[in-house]
Write an enzyme that holds these catalytic residues in place. Structure first.
Site, PDB file in Angstrom:
ATOM      1  N   GLU A  86       0.860  -1.186   0.000  1.00 26.51           N
ATOM      2  CA  GLU A  86       0.000   0.000   0.000  1.00 26.51           C
ATOM      3  C   GLU A  86       0.892   1.231   0.000  1.00 26.51           C
ATOM      4  O   GLU A  86       2.015   1.181   0.493  1.00 26.51           O
ATOM      5  CB  GLU A  86      -0.858   0.048   1.273  1.00 26.51           C
TER       6      GLU A  86
ATOM      7  N   LYS B 264       2.330   4.503   1.444  1.00 26.87           N
ATOM      8  CA  LYS B 264       2.420   5.039   2.804  1.00 26.87           C
ATOM      9  C   LYS B 264       2.050   6.520   2.731  1.00 26.87           C
ATOM     10  O   LYS B 264       2.834   7.362   2.294  1.00 26.87           O
ATOM     11  CB  LYS B 264       3.822   4.854   3.381  1.00 26.87           C
TER      12      LYS B 264
ATOM     13  N   ASP C 238       1.219  10.220   3.663  1.00 32.86           N
ATOM     14  CA  ASP C 238       1.868  11.088   4.635  1.00 32.86           C
ATOM     15  C   ASP C 238       0.848  12.019   5.291  1.00 32.86           C
ATOM     16  O   ASP C 238       0.715  13.181   4.924  1.00 32.86           O
ATOM     17  CB  ASP C 238       2.983  11.877   3.942  1.00 32.86           C
TER      18      ASP C 238
ATOM     19  N   TYR D 107      -7.823   1.896   5.761  1.00 31.76           N
ATOM     20  CA  TYR D 107      -7.098   0.664   5.440  1.00 31.76           C
ATOM     21  C   TYR D 107      -7.316  -0.452   6.453  1.00 31.76           C
ATOM     22  O   TYR D 107      -6.644  -1.473   6.392  1.00 31.76           O
ATOM     23  CB  TYR D 107      -5.608   0.919   5.227  1.00 31.76           C
TER      24      TYR D 107
ATOM     25  N   LYS E  50      10.757   3.205   3.508  1.00 31.80           N
ATOM     26  CA  LYS E  50      10.757   4.662   3.321  1.00 31.80           C
ATOM     27  C   LYS E  50      11.592   5.026   2.106  1.00 31.80           C
ATOM     28  O   LYS E  50      12.718   4.563   1.969  1.00 31.80           O
ATOM     29  CB  LYS E  50      11.353   5.334   4.555  1.00 31.80           C
TER      30      LYS E  50
ATOM     31  N   CYS F 135       7.344  46.397 -10.381  1.00 34.09           N
ATOM     32  CA  CYS F 135       6.868  45.064 -10.758  1.00 34.09           C
ATOM     33  C   CYS F 135       7.571  44.593 -12.040  1.00 34.09           C
ATOM     34  O   CYS F 135       7.561  45.306 -13.046  1.00 34.09           O
ATOM     35  CB  CYS F 135       5.361  45.110 -10.984  1.00 34.09           C
TER      36      CYS F 135
ATOM     37  N   CYS G 258       4.771  44.496 -15.054  1.00 34.83           N
ATOM     38  CA  CYS G 258       4.148  45.689 -15.649  1.00 34.83           C
ATOM     39  C   CYS G 258       4.870  46.981 -15.292  1.00 34.83           C
ATOM     40  O   CYS G 258       4.496  48.046 -15.773  1.00 34.83           O
ATOM     41  CB  CYS G 258       2.686  45.778 -15.249  1.00 34.83           C
TER      42      CYS G 258
ATOM     43  N   CYS H 293       2.436  44.021  -6.261  1.00 37.79           N
ATOM     44  CA  CYS H 293       2.344  44.982  -7.347  1.00 37.79           C
ATOM     45  C   CYS H 293       1.052  45.771  -7.156  1.00 37.79           C
ATOM     46  O   CYS H 293      -0.014  45.173  -6.970  1.00 37.79           O
ATOM     47  CB  CYS H 293       2.314  44.222  -8.673  1.00 37.79           C
TER      48      CYS H 293
ATOM     49  N   CYS I 124      -2.415  44.794 -13.639  1.00 41.12           N
ATOM     50  CA  CYS I 124      -1.243  43.962 -13.960  1.00 41.12           C
ATOM     51  C   CYS I 124      -1.760  42.627 -14.505  1.00 41.12           C
ATOM     52  O   CYS I 124      -2.597  41.984 -13.861  1.00 41.12           O
ATOM     53  CB  CYS I 124      -0.405  43.750 -12.704  1.00 41.12           C
TER      54      CYS I 124
HETATM   55  S1  IVH Z   1      -1.066   0.486   8.683  1.00 42.90           S
HETATM   56  C1  IVH Z   1      -0.023  -1.413  12.669  1.00 42.90           C
HETATM   57  N1  IVH Z   1      -1.150   1.506   6.268  1.00 42.90           N
HETATM   58  O1  IVH Z   1       2.143   5.110   8.972  1.00 42.90           O
HETATM   59  C2  IVH Z   1      -0.507  -0.844  11.388  1.00 42.90           C
HETATM   60  N2  IVH Z   1      -0.293   2.829   8.032  1.00 42.90           N
HETATM   61  O2  IVH Z   1       4.402   4.327  10.937  1.00 42.90           O
HETATM   62  C3  IVH Z   1      -0.247   0.590  11.281  1.00 42.90           C
HETATM   63  N3  IVH Z   1       0.392   5.089   7.365  1.00 42.90           N
HETATM   64  O3  IVH Z   1       0.639   5.397  12.120  1.00 42.90           O
HETATM   65  C4  IVH Z   1      -0.977   1.284  10.243  1.00 42.90           C
HETATM   66  N4  IVH Z   1      -0.142   4.882   5.242  1.00 42.90           N
HETATM   67  O4  IVH Z   1      -0.269   6.855  10.243  1.00 42.90           O
HETATM   68  C5  IVH Z   1      -0.818   1.708   7.567  1.00 42.90           C
HETATM   69  N5  IVH Z   1      -1.309   2.333   4.094  1.00 42.90           N
HETATM   70  C6  IVH Z   1      -0.985   2.510   5.377  1.00 42.90           C
HETATM   71  C7  IVH Z   1      -0.442   3.716   5.845  1.00 42.90           C
HETATM   72  C8  IVH Z   1      -0.093   3.849   7.186  1.00 42.90           C
HETATM   73  C9  IVH Z   1       0.350   5.683   6.169  1.00 42.90           C
HETATM   74  C10 IVH Z   1       0.920   5.694   8.603  1.00 42.90           C
HETATM   75  C11 IVH Z   1       0.017   5.547   9.804  1.00 42.90           C
HETATM   76  C12 IVH Z   1       0.830   4.867  10.854  1.00 42.90           C
HETATM   77  C13 IVH Z   1       2.223   5.103  10.374  1.00 42.90           C
HETATM   78  C14 IVH Z   1       3.074   3.968  10.851  1.00 42.90           C
END
Ligand code: IVH
Length: 673
Positions: free
Chosen positions: A115, A117, A119, A232, A320, A412, A415, A430, A435
């Site tokens: 999945e 991740k 942010d 999720y 990461k 500016c 213009c 400006c 403008c």
């Molecule tokens: S699963 C134990 N799925 O990442 C399962 N987390 O470092 C934990 N996060 O606190 C969550 N995308 O805020 C999961 N597809 C995803 C995620 C995800 C982002 C974040 C979430 C979690 C942190 C873990």
């Protein structure tokens, strides 16, 4: 059918229809009707609910933005802890993870779900009888904060699950889902633009912005910020999880939640590596930020076998992505005129590759940022590609011996007009209202969805209209001809006539939106609506005295002055004249009853009310012509205090504002219980 029951059914059908279209639009990004049609349905429902308050319901789509700011968030213990994930940074570490899982489970090959991740910040939602009742932040994983009012403003979060869909998971009376709340790049840019305009510090990235927004006590502010949420995880108390995580994701989507569509079932760790590589290259396609990939064992029976360490499960891990940073030299700094007329300093860089992309410019945002970084022309800097399309300068790595400081130009660069730097503000602007850079912005704002809602008038078109001299102010849109439009690039007869129709319909836009659309500084949607309600006509607003303006909710000296300044400017007066000639709606029927028992009276509610909810109390006050606001000020006529009233009561007492109990309010309203 008796009429009452028929109306009830009509309201409920309309709510279901709106829920369906909210789901299509916000969760699936695949609308079936136009924004205008959607707005129409919403207004129809609002009208019916106002006429028949007896059918009000907190899970109605009209109830996303609750009336009152919270005083503080209460702490809530999670049913099961919200764990975090171990991070990995290399292919080797990931293979180690796979090896451990295989050894612990005694299997040769493990199937994973990859999945994105996301942010943002994780959040838990609880539904009871299909209705959203709690939204709680992760907090320290054990105890989080209840932010339900804020979560309800997120349009992709269903307030209620269709009972038919709920059958898919066995119609439990209660269940919990978890996921990530985030802010898209566009919404993030909009928030920062607003903050700069108001002289406030920018949020560093969308994650901080989403987190900061969730901490807002006033859900109305949250509603303006356009957060999103992907789910999720699903947990039904006392019921084993679905045997496969992939199925859990499918089911979440089937019952109406927004699930990120880019997850993938991977037959082996090698397939996971392919997925990771693919999204490292594609992450810029997304409108939101990801900082890696989450890898989860698909077989949830193994989750229990594998268990968890103190902080994180052994069945999942995060990979990461490396930070996309590089070091290079600042060759020059110049001012770029943005569409708001604001001059933004931009660094020209010695071209360098960052995460596979050649970078030759970075934004420095504003003069405050330049002093914070201490950056001069000639310095070596660390740059990063993050939330924004335009890379940022993170810090100075090495100062140049002959570094040259950047100064904002006095004229500016587009213009040649004078550049203004109002005291106490970060921005340089400006002054020329004509403008071309500013005109383009004001046209986009005017046509925007929340303003005149002229669908189809985007950047490419606005550029052409201005550059070809067809439009000199927003009013000129109303005299465009089919021929003029059809001759523009990428415009056929059909789209030209659609656009003309959109422009035509926008003539009927209500006053509040028109006031927002003309683009008075500091006048957002809400303030514009207050102004429309108060004055009922654009002419009255245009000729209002400062004293009259200050009577309007949310209008203080800063906003008041901006309004006066706007209507003082001959250019703007000319714009109004032209808009009037174009037949736009300058008047609005008074929204509030002028002859109600409570007309002109301003109320604040606090504490817990016993006989009715705050929303109900608000509605009754408003029906009687009164107004309910969020905080106590000298303009407040009455504070209605329930039990555990908090700081508002003290404030009311210190200002000498009369304090009413619930009974007193009933008497005022002429309904004794
Ligand atoms: S699963 C134990 N799925 O990442 C399962 N987390 O470092 C934990 N996060 O606190 C969550 N995308 O805020 C999961 N597809 C995803 C995620 C995800 C982002 C974040 C979430 C979690 C942190 C873990």
């Amino acid at each position: 059918m008796p009429p009452k029951a028929a109306i009830k059914k009509q309201i409920e059908d309309l709510r279901d229809l709106i829920r369906h279209h909210e789901y299509r639009y916000y969760a699936l990004d695949d609308p079936e009707i136009s924004d205008r049609e959607f707005d129409k349905l919403m207004r129809q429902l609002q009208g019916l609910e106002a006429e028949h308050p007896e059918f009000a319901s907190p899970d109605s789509p009209t109830q996303r933005v609750g009336g009152q700011p919270a005083e503080e968030f209460s702490k809530v213990r999670h049913a099961t802890p919200m764990m975090s994930l171990d991070n990995t940074y290399s292919v080797d570490e990931l293979r180690d993870f796979d090896r451990r899982v295989r050894e612990l489970s005694g299997r040769e090959m493990i199937e994973y779900v990859g999945e994105l991740k996301l942010d943002g910040l994780s959040m838990s939602l609880t539904y009871e009888n299909g209705v959203l009742i709690h939204g709680v932040t992760r907090g320290d994983g054990v105890v989080g904060e209840e932010v339900t009012g804020n979560v309800k403003t997120i349009r992709s979060v269903p307030l209620r699950i269709d009972p038919k869909k709920l059958k898919v998971i066995g119609s439990p009376s209660k269940f919990e889902v978890r996921g990530e709340v985030l802010m898209g790049r566009k919404a993030f840019e909009a928030v920062n633009a607003q903050r700069e305009e108001a002289g406030e510090a920018r949020f560093a990235n969308p994650r901080n912005s989403a987190a900061g927004t969730m901490r807002q006590l006033d859900p109305r502010i949250v509603a303006d910020r356009q957060l999103d949420m992907f789910l999720y995880y699903l947990q039904v108390k006392g019921v084993e999880p679905m045997p496969e995580h992939a199925r859990m994701l499918e089911v979440l989507a089937e019952i109406g939640f927004k699930v990120n569509p880019h997850w993938r079932l991977c037959k082996s760790i090698d397939a996971v590596l392919g997925y990771i590589g693919e999204w490292e290259a594609r992450r810029e396609e997304l409108d939101y930020e990801i900082d890696g990939i989450v890898i989860k064992v698909n077989n949830t029976r193994l989750w229990q076998e594998l268990g968890a360490t103190a902080k994180s499960p052994r069945w999942a891990v995060a990979y990461k992505y490396p930070a996309r940073q590089a070091t290079t030299r600042v060759l020059d700094i110049r001012a770029q005129v943005g569409r708001t007329g604001t001059l933004t300093p931009v660094a020209d860089l010695d071209p360098v590759e960052v995460g596979g992309v050649k970078v030759s410019h970075a934004t420095l945002h504003n003069m405050d940022e330049i002093s914070r970084l201490g950056v001069k022309i000639g310095d070596s800097v660390l740059i990063q590609r993050a939330g924004e399309v335009i890379p940022q300068v993170v810090k100075v790595v090495k100062q140049a011996a002959d570094g040259r400081a950047f100064r904002m130009p006095r004229k500016c660069p587009v213009c040649g007009s004078e550049v203004q730097h109002p005291e106490g503000e970060v921005a340089y602007r400006c002054v020329n209202a004509a403008c071309p850079a500013k005109l383009k912005e004001s046209l986009l704002h005017f046509a925007g969805r929340r303003a005149m809602n002229i669908d189809g008038l985007g950047e490419a078109l606005v550029d052409q209209l201005v550059d070809k001299g067809l439009v000199h102010d927003p009013a000129d849109l109303y005299s465009l001809t089919l021929e003029q439009l059809a001759n523009l690039e990428r415009m056929g007869k059909k789209s030209a006539s659609n656009l003309l129709e959109e422009i035509e319909t926008s003539r009927k836009t209500e006053l509040g939106r028109l006031i927002f659309a003309v683009g008075i500084r500091f006048v957002g949607e809400r303030t514009a609506q207050f102004l429309a309600d108060h004055f009922g006509s654009l002419d009255k607003l245009a000729t209002a005295s400062p004293e009259e303006l200050y009577q309007v909710e949310e209008v203080g000296p800063r906003v008041g002055e901006a309004i006066l300044e706007f209507f003082h400017e001959p250019r703007n007066l000319n714009l109004l004249k032209k808009l009037r000639e174009a037949g736009l709606r300058f008047e609005q029927k008074k929204a509030r009853k002028a002859d109600g028992k409570l007309s002109g009276k301003q109320f604040v509610l606090t504490g817990i009310l016993v006989n009715c909810s705050r929303d109900e109390a608000t509605r009754m006050i408003e029906e009687a012509g009164g107004r309910v606001t969020g905080s106590v000020s000298k303009n407040t006529d009455y504070l209605v205090a329930g039990s555990e009233p908090g700081s508002k009561l003290q404030k009311a007492r210190s200002l000498g504002v009369p304090v009413l109990g619930e009974e007193d309010l009933s008497k005022l309203l002429g309904r004794s219980r």
